[in-house]
Structure formats: C-alpha cells, structure tokens
Write a protein that holds these residues in place. Structure first.
Motif, PDB file in Angstrom:
ATOM      1  N   GLU A 114       1.235  -1.182   0.283  1.00  0.00           N
ATOM      2  CA  GLU A 114      -0.305   0.101  -0.067  1.00  0.00           C
ATOM      3  C   GLU A 114       0.570   1.337   0.227  1.00  0.00           C
ATOM      4  OE1 GLU A 114      -3.043   2.147   2.888  1.00  0.00           O
ATOM      5  OE2 GLU A 114      -3.447  -0.179   2.841  1.00  0.00           O
ATOM      6  N   PHE A 115       2.340   1.017   0.653  1.00  0.00           N
ATOM      7  CA  PHE A 115       2.693   2.229   1.160  1.00  0.00           C
ATOM      8  C   PHE A 115       3.490   2.488  -0.508  1.00  0.00           C
ATOM      9  CE2 PHE A 115       7.045   4.096   0.950  1.00  0.00           C
ATOM     10  CZ  PHE A 115       6.996   5.476   0.985  1.00  0.00           C
ATOM     11  N   PHE A 116       4.085   1.299  -0.948  1.00  0.00           N
ATOM     12  CA  PHE A 116       4.418   1.940  -2.697  1.00  0.00           C
ATOM     13  C   PHE A 116       3.600   2.073  -3.733  1.00  0.00           C
ATOM     14  CE2 PHE A 116       7.411  -0.617  -0.473  1.00  0.00           C
ATOM     15  CZ  PHE A 116       8.634   0.014   0.157  1.00  0.00           C
ATOM     16  N   VAL A 117       2.688   1.225  -3.185  1.00  0.00           N
ATOM     17  CA  VAL A 117       1.433   1.641  -4.627  1.00  0.00           C
ATOM     18  C   VAL A 117       1.101   3.493  -4.104  1.00  0.00           C
ATOM     19  CG1 VAL A 117      -0.723   1.341  -4.965  1.00  0.00           C
ATOM     20  CG2 VAL A 117       0.315  -0.657  -4.809  1.00  0.00           C
ATOM     21  N   ASN A 118       1.732   3.868  -3.277  1.00  0.00           N
ATOM     22  CA  ASN A 118       0.429   5.330  -2.653  1.00  0.00           C
ATOM     23  C   ASN A 118       1.748   6.238  -3.462  1.00  0.00           C
ATOM     24  OD1 ASN A 118      -2.140   5.356  -2.041  1.00  0.00           O
ATOM     25  ND2 ASN A 118      -1.262   5.039   0.701  1.00  0.00           N
ATOM     26  N   ALA A 119       2.543   5.821  -3.234  1.00  0.00           N
ATOM     27  CA  ALA A 119       4.464   6.469  -3.734  1.00  0.00           C
ATOM     28  C   ALA A 119       4.632   6.071  -5.235  1.00  0.00           C
ATOM     29  CB  ALA A 119       5.392   6.135  -2.675  1.00  0.00           C
ATOM     30  N   LEU A 120       4.411   5.311  -5.769  1.00  0.00           N
ATOM     31  CA  LEU A 120       4.448   5.056  -6.863  1.00  0.00           C
ATOM     32  C   LEU A 120       3.508   4.438  -8.483  1.00  0.00           C
ATOM     33  CD1 LEU A 120       7.715   2.652  -6.068  1.00  0.00           C
ATOM     34  CD2 LEU A 120       7.503   4.839  -6.914  1.00  0.00           C
ATOM     35  N   GLY A 121       2.692   4.122  -7.347  1.00  0.00           N
ATOM     36  CA  GLY A 121       0.962   4.066  -8.804  1.00  0.00           C
ATOM     37  C   GLY A 121       1.151   2.492  -8.478  1.00  0.00           C
ATOM     38  N   PRO A 122       0.399   2.526  -9.426  1.00  0.00           N
ATOM     39  CA  PRO A 122      -1.060   1.002  -9.399  1.00  0.00           C
ATOM     40  C   PRO A 122       0.032   0.044  -9.929  1.00  0.00           C
ATOM     41  CG  PRO A 122      -1.880   2.969 -10.122  1.00  0.00           C
ATOM     42  CD  PRO A 122      -0.302   3.431 -10.276  1.00  0.00           C
ATOM     43  N   GLY A 123       1.186   0.739 -10.473  1.00  0.00           N
ATOM     44  CA  GLY A 123       1.975  -0.611 -11.111  1.00  0.00           C
ATOM     45  C   GLY A 123       2.692  -1.059 -10.640  1.00  0.00           C
ATOM     46  N   PHE A 124       3.227   0.057  -9.212  1.00  0.00           N
ATOM     47  CA  PHE A 124       3.808  -1.321  -8.489  1.00  0.00           C
ATOM     48  C   PHE A 124       3.751  -2.528  -8.357  1.00  0.00           C
ATOM     49  CE2 PHE A 124       4.780  -2.613  -4.551  1.00  0.00           C
ATOM     50  CZ  PHE A 124       6.758  -2.633  -4.038  1.00  0.00           C
ATOM     51  N   ARG A 125       4.655  -3.075  -8.131  1.00  0.00           N
ATOM     52  CA  ARG A 125       4.722  -4.589  -7.755  1.00  0.00           C
ATOM     53  C   ARG A 125       6.778  -5.298  -7.000  1.00  0.00           C
ATOM     54  NH1 ARG A 125       0.864  -3.605  -9.543  1.00  0.00           N
ATOM     55  NH2 ARG A 125      -0.264  -4.691 -11.445  1.00  0.00           N
ATOM     56  N   PHE A 126       6.240  -6.059  -6.510  1.00  0.00           N
ATOM     57  CA  PHE A 126       7.069  -6.653  -5.701  1.00  0.00           C
ATOM     58  C   PHE A 126       7.901  -7.321  -6.564  1.00  0.00           C
ATOM     59  CE2 PHE A 126       4.984  -5.678  -1.356  1.00  0.00           C
ATOM     60  CZ  PHE A 126       6.510  -4.541  -0.816  1.00  0.00           C
ATOM     61  N   ASP A 127       8.871  -7.249  -7.415  1.00  0.00           N
ATOM     62  CA  ASP A 127       9.566  -7.681  -8.159  1.00  0.00           C
ATOM     63  C   ASP A 127      10.964  -8.335  -7.194  1.00  0.00           C
ATOM     64  OD1 ASP A 127      11.270  -5.384  -8.352  1.00  0.00           O
ATOM     65  OD2 ASP A 127      11.111  -4.974  -9.823  1.00  0.00           O
ATOM     66  N   ALA A 128      11.928  -8.622  -8.096  1.00  0.00           N
ATOM     67  CA  ALA A 128      12.843  -9.706  -8.043  1.00  0.00           C
ATOM     68  C   ALA A 128      13.939  -8.906  -7.232  1.00  0.00           C
ATOM     69  CB  ALA A 128      13.485  -9.864  -9.321  1.00  0.00           C
ATOM     70  N   PRO A 129      14.063  -7.495  -8.328  1.00  0.00           N
ATOM     71  CA  PRO A 129      15.161  -6.450  -7.479  1.00  0.00           C
ATOM     72  C   PRO A 129      14.679  -5.763  -5.919  1.00  0.00           C
ATOM     73  CG  PRO A 129      15.237  -6.043  -9.653  1.00  0.00           C
ATOM     74  CD  PRO A 129      13.960  -6.988  -9.655  1.00  0.00           C
ATOM     75  N   MET A 130      13.369  -5.988  -5.735  1.00  0.00           N
ATOM     76  CA  MET A 130      12.827  -5.853  -4.420  1.00  0.00           C
ATOM     77  C   MET A 130      12.289  -6.397  -3.389  1.00  0.00           C
ATOM     78  SD  MET A 130      11.976  -2.060  -4.494  1.00  0.00           S
ATOM     79  CE  MET A 130      10.569  -1.693  -3.341  1.00  0.00           C
TER      80      MET A 130
END
Length: 183
Positions: free
Chosen positions: A95-111
C-alpha cells in the motif's frame, strides 16, 4: 515420430530418468510422503530429496527457514520509517509503495532482494531509491525453479500477440516432453 511417455513416479524409477521429466510439486510431495521422506520446502529442494532417494544417496539436509521479523510495520508509514530486518513484503508495504509509485508497483525480484538483504537499518526512502535505481535494469534471469515463468516469458517474446490460454496450451505440451526433447 512417437514421443516417450512420462513414467510413473515410483521407487523403481532411476534418478536420471526422474530428472528427465517435469513433475508437479504436489506429485513430489505425495511421493515423498509415501516414502516417508520430508515433503517440505521448495519444489527444487523436494526434487533434490526425491532424486537422492531414487539414487540411493543420503538425503540433502533441509534448508534452514529464513528468520522473519516479529516486528511488523503498521501505518502510517513515511519515507523515514525504518524497515525491520527480515520484514516480509507485506500488504502494508505494498500500500505504501502503490501510494508512492502508482498502481503499477510490484514486488519484483530486485525489491524482494532489497528486503531480504536489509539488516534492519534501511528506510522506506532507501527502498524507493532502490526501486528507481533498478527500473532501467534488464529483466533478470528467472531461476530454474520457476520453469513456467521462464517458459511464459520466452513464449510471449516469440508470440507477442499470443493469449494466455495459448501459452498455457503450449506449456502443457512442453512440460509433457522429457528434458532432452524440449526446445
């Protein structure tokens, strides 16, 4: 040309023949339980245990479970929030990352790697910096335990207009072949 048929997973199957074929994790777990060998862990770990059993070798030791933080982040989160070591990629963080980065945020491998490597001193600002720094990176190789994901990426690159259902049909054919016959 007739293709070989996948053998049944049984204790008489050799380790070499076992490794030629694609097995579902459920199949591996059922076989392991029937042979009274540990049926826990990742599919890759389970396949290693089954192969060792079939080869008459000692079973690999179970992998240690990663330690999870008992401390959980609770809203409100800010860029100054310190992330506890071992904190999972949770819905609160999403939720924090979607608010900061937008709805395209995903916990991908680098994250996921960022959170796994965190020693308890990183802040959410550092996580955001990491996100931005890793966006231009080429797609990371997909690990061998994620065979379907690798197949899907390659198939969609070769068939850009293809549908998910078409890819899944091709996957079923692919996984039915022995490893030495897959293209």
């Amino acid at each position: 040309m007739t293709l070989p048929e996948r053998p049944a997973l049984s204790s008489s199957l050799g380790a070499g023949e076992f490794r030629r074929w694609y097995w579902l994790k459920d199949e591996l777990q059922a076989f392991a339980r029937a042979q009274q060998i540990p049926a826990t862990g990742s599919k890759e770990q389970l396949a290693e245990r089954v192969a060792a059993y079939l080869a008459g070798k000692p079973l690999p030791a179970p992998a240690a479970k990663p330690r999870r933080s008992r401390q959980r982040l609770v809203p409100p989160l800010t860029i100054h929030t310190v992330i506890p070591a071992g904190h999972p990629c949770s819905q609160v963080l999403r939720e924090f990352f979607v608010n900061a980065l937008g709805p395209g945020f995903r916990f991908d491998a680098p994250m996921r790697e960022f959170f796994a490597a965190n020693d308890g001193t990183a802040t959410l600002a550092a996580a955001l910096d990491h996100w931005h720094a890793t966006r231009a990176a080429a797609a990371a190789p997909i690990g061998p335990q994620f065979e379907l994901n690798r197949f899907a990426r390659d198939w969609h690159a070769a068939h850009p207009g293809g549908t998910r259902d078409q890819m899944l049909s091709a996957w079923k054919v692919h996984r039915s072949l022995p490893a030495d016959r897959r293209g």
